[in-house]
Write an enzyme that holds these catalytic residues in place. Sequence first.
Site, PDB file in Angstrom:
ATOM      1  N   GLY A 166      10.942   1.915  -2.682  1.00 30.97           N
ATOM      2  CA  GLY A 166       9.770   1.546  -2.028  1.00 30.97           C
ATOM      3  C   GLY A 166       9.445   0.036  -1.700  1.00 30.97           C
ATOM      4  N   SER A 167       8.303  -0.374  -1.765  1.00 28.07           N
ATOM      5  CA  SER A 167       7.999  -1.922  -1.196  1.00 28.07           C
ATOM      6  C   SER A 167       8.288  -2.990  -2.675  1.00 28.07           C
ATOM      7  CB  SER A 167       6.673  -1.907  -1.196  1.00 28.07           C
ATOM      8  OG  SER A 167       5.645  -1.708  -2.213  1.00 28.07           O
ATOM      9  N   PRO A 168       8.891  -4.102  -1.990  1.00 31.16           N
ATOM     10  CA  PRO A 168       9.034  -5.139  -2.994  1.00 31.16           C
ATOM     11  C   PRO A 168       8.022  -5.164  -4.116  1.00 31.16           C
ATOM     12  CG  PRO A 168       9.798  -5.538  -0.965  1.00 31.16           C
ATOM     13  CD  PRO A 168       8.750  -4.520  -0.710  1.00 31.16           C
ATOM     14  N   VAL A 170       5.767  -3.248  -5.678  1.00 28.01           N
ATOM     15  CA  VAL A 170       5.833  -2.192  -6.690  1.00 28.01           C
ATOM     16  C   VAL A 170       7.027  -2.249  -7.153  1.00 28.01           C
ATOM     17  CG1 VAL A 170       5.448   0.372  -6.840  1.00 28.01           C
ATOM     18  CG2 VAL A 170       4.026  -0.747  -5.452  1.00 28.01           C
ATOM     19  N   GLY A 171       8.183  -2.695  -6.602  1.00 20.76           N
ATOM     20  CA  GLY A 171       9.545  -2.680  -7.241  1.00 20.76           C
ATOM     21  C   GLY A 171       9.384  -3.768  -8.363  1.00 20.76           C
ATOM     22  N   GLU A 188      15.456   0.097  -4.320  1.00 20.32           N
ATOM     23  CA  GLU A 188      15.664   0.026  -2.858  1.00 20.32           C
ATOM     24  C   GLU A 188      14.404  -0.531  -2.337  1.00 20.32           C
ATOM     25  OE1 GLU A 188      18.752   0.834  -1.457  1.00 20.32           O
ATOM     26  OE2 GLU A 188      19.809   1.230  -3.162  1.00 20.32           O
ATOM     27  N   CYS A 222      13.095   1.685   6.691  1.00 21.53           N
ATOM     28  CA  CYS A 222      12.990   0.303   5.849  1.00 21.53           C
ATOM     29  C   CYS A 222      14.319  -0.386   6.519  1.00 21.53           C
ATOM     30  CB  CYS A 222      13.388   0.776   4.632  1.00 21.53           C
ATOM     31  SG  CYS A 222      15.115   1.894   4.225  1.00 21.53           S
TER      32      CYS A 222
HETATM   33  P1  NAD Z   1       5.192   1.842  -2.179  1.00 25.96           P
HETATM   34  O1  NAD Z   1       5.978   0.742  -3.037  1.00 25.96           O
HETATM   35  O2  NAD Z   1       3.940   1.771  -2.141  1.00 25.96           O
HETATM   36  O3  NAD Z   1       5.375   3.464  -3.001  1.00 25.96           O
HETATM   37  C1  NAD Z   1       6.601   3.833  -3.425  1.00 25.96           C
HETATM   38  C2  NAD Z   1       6.302   4.636  -4.705  1.00 25.96           C
HETATM   39  O4  NAD Z   1       5.668   3.967  -5.686  1.00 25.96           O
HETATM   40  C3  NAD Z   1       5.498   5.887  -4.173  1.00 25.96           C
HETATM   41  O5  NAD Z   1       5.868   6.975  -5.133  1.00 25.96           O
HETATM   42  C4  NAD Z   1       4.220   5.548  -5.208  1.00 25.96           C
HETATM   43  O6  NAD Z   1       3.114   6.550  -5.580  1.00 25.96           O
HETATM   44  C5  NAD Z   1       4.638   4.671  -6.193  1.00 25.96           C
HETATM   45  N1  NAD Z   1       3.576   3.448  -6.452  1.00 25.96           N
HETATM   46  C6  NAD Z   1       2.852   3.020  -5.592  1.00 25.96           C
HETATM   47  N2  NAD Z   1       2.355   1.951  -6.155  1.00 25.96           N
HETATM   48  C7  NAD Z   1       2.388   2.044  -7.559  1.00 25.96           C
HETATM   49  C8  NAD Z   1       2.212   1.206  -8.609  1.00 25.96           C
HETATM   50  N3  NAD Z   1       1.085   0.133  -8.609  1.00 25.96           N
HETATM   51  N4  NAD Z   1       2.577   1.506 -10.002  1.00 25.96           N
HETATM   52  C9  NAD Z   1       3.746   2.389  -9.937  1.00 25.96           C
HETATM   53  N5  NAD Z   1       3.987   3.215  -8.823  1.00 25.96           N
HETATM   54  C10 NAD Z   1       3.324   2.896  -7.587  1.00 25.96           C
HETATM   55  O7  NAD Z   1       6.197   2.179  -1.034  1.00 25.96           O
HETATM   56  P2  NAD Z   1       5.750   2.981   0.112  1.00 25.96           P
HETATM   57  O8  NAD Z   1       4.863   2.496   0.932  1.00 25.96           O
HETATM   58  O9  NAD Z   1       5.706   4.683  -0.135  1.00 25.96           O
HETATM   59  O10 NAD Z   1       7.021   2.931   1.149  1.00 25.96           O
HETATM   60  C11 NAD Z   1       7.180   1.737   2.094  1.00 25.96           C
HETATM   61  C12 NAD Z   1       8.084   0.516   1.431  1.00 25.96           C
HETATM   62  O11 NAD Z   1       9.431   1.081   1.015  1.00 25.96           O
HETATM   63  C13 NAD Z   1       8.529  -0.502   2.443  1.00 25.96           C
HETATM   64  O12 NAD Z   1       8.463  -1.730   1.995  1.00 25.96           O
HETATM   65  C14 NAD Z   1       9.816   0.038   2.937  1.00 25.96           C
HETATM   66  O13 NAD Z   1      10.759  -0.903   3.363  1.00 25.96           O
HETATM   67  C15 NAD Z   1      10.320   0.335   1.544  1.00 25.96           C
HETATM   68  N6  NAD Z   1      11.586   1.541   1.708  1.00 25.96           N
HETATM   69  C16 NAD Z   1      12.740   1.129   1.320  1.00 25.96           C
HETATM   70  C17 NAD Z   1      13.784   1.839   1.520  1.00 25.96           C
HETATM   71  C18 NAD Z   1      15.176   1.544   1.028  1.00 25.96           C
HETATM   72  O14 NAD Z   1      16.046   2.449   1.166  1.00 25.96           O
HETATM   73  N7  NAD Z   1      15.453   0.374   0.722  1.00 25.96           N
HETATM   74  C19 NAD Z   1      13.732   3.208   2.163  1.00 25.96           C
HETATM   75  C20 NAD Z   1      12.399   3.642   2.286  1.00 25.96           C
HETATM   76  C21 NAD Z   1      11.120   2.757   2.429  1.00 25.96           C
END
Ligand code: NAD
Length: 471
Positions: A166-168, A170-171, A188, A222
């Site tokens: 997901g996004s940095p 939230v990471g 990731e 991504c």
């Molecule tokens: P996101 O971080 O918003 O959400 C990812 C997951 O985290 C979801 O399941 C969501 O429910 C959960 N989440 C969201 N906010 C949260 C919080 N505050 N606390 C706990 N969990 C939470 O990301 P997104 O919008 O779903 O995806 C887009 C991002 O993911 C982009 O930055 C993209 O670059 C990245 N991404 C990376 C890869 C990779 O392989 N490196 C692949 C796809 C997407």
Amino acid sequence: MEYRVAQLEALGRFLDDKKQEILEATELDMGKPSFEAFFSEILLCKNELNITLNNLSHWMKDEHVDKNLVMQLDSAFIRKDPYGVVLIIAPWNYPIHLFLVPLIGAIAAGNCAIIKPSEISKNTERLIAETLSCYLDNDCFAIVTGGVPETTRLLENKFDYIFFTGSPPVGRIVMTAAAKHLTPVTLELGGKNPCYVSDTCDVTNVARRVVWGRFFNAGQTCIAPDYLLCTIEMQEKLMPALREAITEFFGPNPRESPDFGRIVNDKQFQRLRALLCSGRVAIGGQTDEAERYIAPTVLADVLPSDPAMQEEIFGPILPIVVIANMDEAIDFINARPRPLALYAFSCDSKIVNQVLEQTSSGGFCGNDTLMHLTLTSLPFGGVGRSKIPSPGHWEIGLIHDLSYGEEWNSGLGKYHGKFTFDTFSHHRGCLHRNMGLETLNTPRYPPYTQQKLGLLTTTFEVKRRGTCTLL
Ligand code: NAD
């Protein structure tokens, strides 16, 4: 092994049986063209499954390692133990692929798993929640649905491994929650992937490969090339080629093309539309809020200070930032967070190699985009925290990027193919000694003598190759 194979084969049946539903759900979620959904959500997952099933018995085997003189009759090996219960949190952009590929490795390595799909891709989330449990052993694999509050609660639990995509920002939240229990993580994440186009290249081929990679899944990838770096002359040459490639792929009106997707939700649509004020719209730029449509768009003469250069684009917009030469492109890349993917185009392989050598990124692809992801033999993942800009970069006016650099990060850990199996395995270092031959052990026991130390040194010392003490 039989159990793991049975669960993996069940995942294969899930993909086969639910193929049509997967294509329909991802179409509903983000207008994902069925060709793109089949390729990214089904075919690539099937490849991961088959590679895993074909190699599982080999990967699971103890790996025997070198021993010293004293241990020649013993057994030294690496045992691949499962971690235990792993949590897999997935994003919305490839809502099947990004939970299934980690899950394949988690199962292959013998773990139990809790899967948290994205709540944003709601049709796919519903499909996973309603059907996946019919295929898997529910004592070992569970699906938890929900958004921020549910995931926050989930993260309060103690897991043995957390795999987050997901996004940095939230990471960072996930890693903080994991730190409380000292849980190992793979993150990731995302960021801005630079794409350098040198003056010596086949402009038509570059345009086709860049347009495909940028506009696949309507740019919501991504590892999509996030922006181009090239000279003003190359920008001039590229523009008609990019226009031609866009028309060739999506027709004169991409809105009517069945091969061009839509933005996943209104929030993302509004965010993306606000980026269109960067530089000058050279191609596309049309939007339709009702459909969440943004035309394949190329922005020319974009400045590093423009909005499109302050965040990961994650949509069908391609900014071009003009630089004077390759060295400036490399400085530009190195002044920013180390990206998930880096692209360099040139007919001169020396130039591609130079960009590879003088930069850092999670993955690299010369003369194409996205394709490195399709090889299960290559590790896939980010490279961690950003680089601190060197003093030289301050001079070329990149100070405003520091806030971006602090927050963004391409992630840590790697997966795909055997790398996924290894990610979810604890590599346990094991030595199984012979009960007898006690004389071999006496040199290490007290009372210590000079003679024992000499013997110990002879049997334990690792010598540098090529050094001969007799000469
Ligand atoms: P996101 O971080 O918003 O959400 C990812 C997951 O985290 C979801 O399941 C969501 O429910 C959960 N989440 C969201 N906010 C949260 C919080 N505050 N606390 C706990 N969990 C939470 O990301 P997104 O919008 O779903 O995806 C887009 C991002 O993911 C982009 O930055 C993209 O670059 C990245 N991404 C990376 C890869 C990779 O392989 N490196 C692949 C796809 C997407």
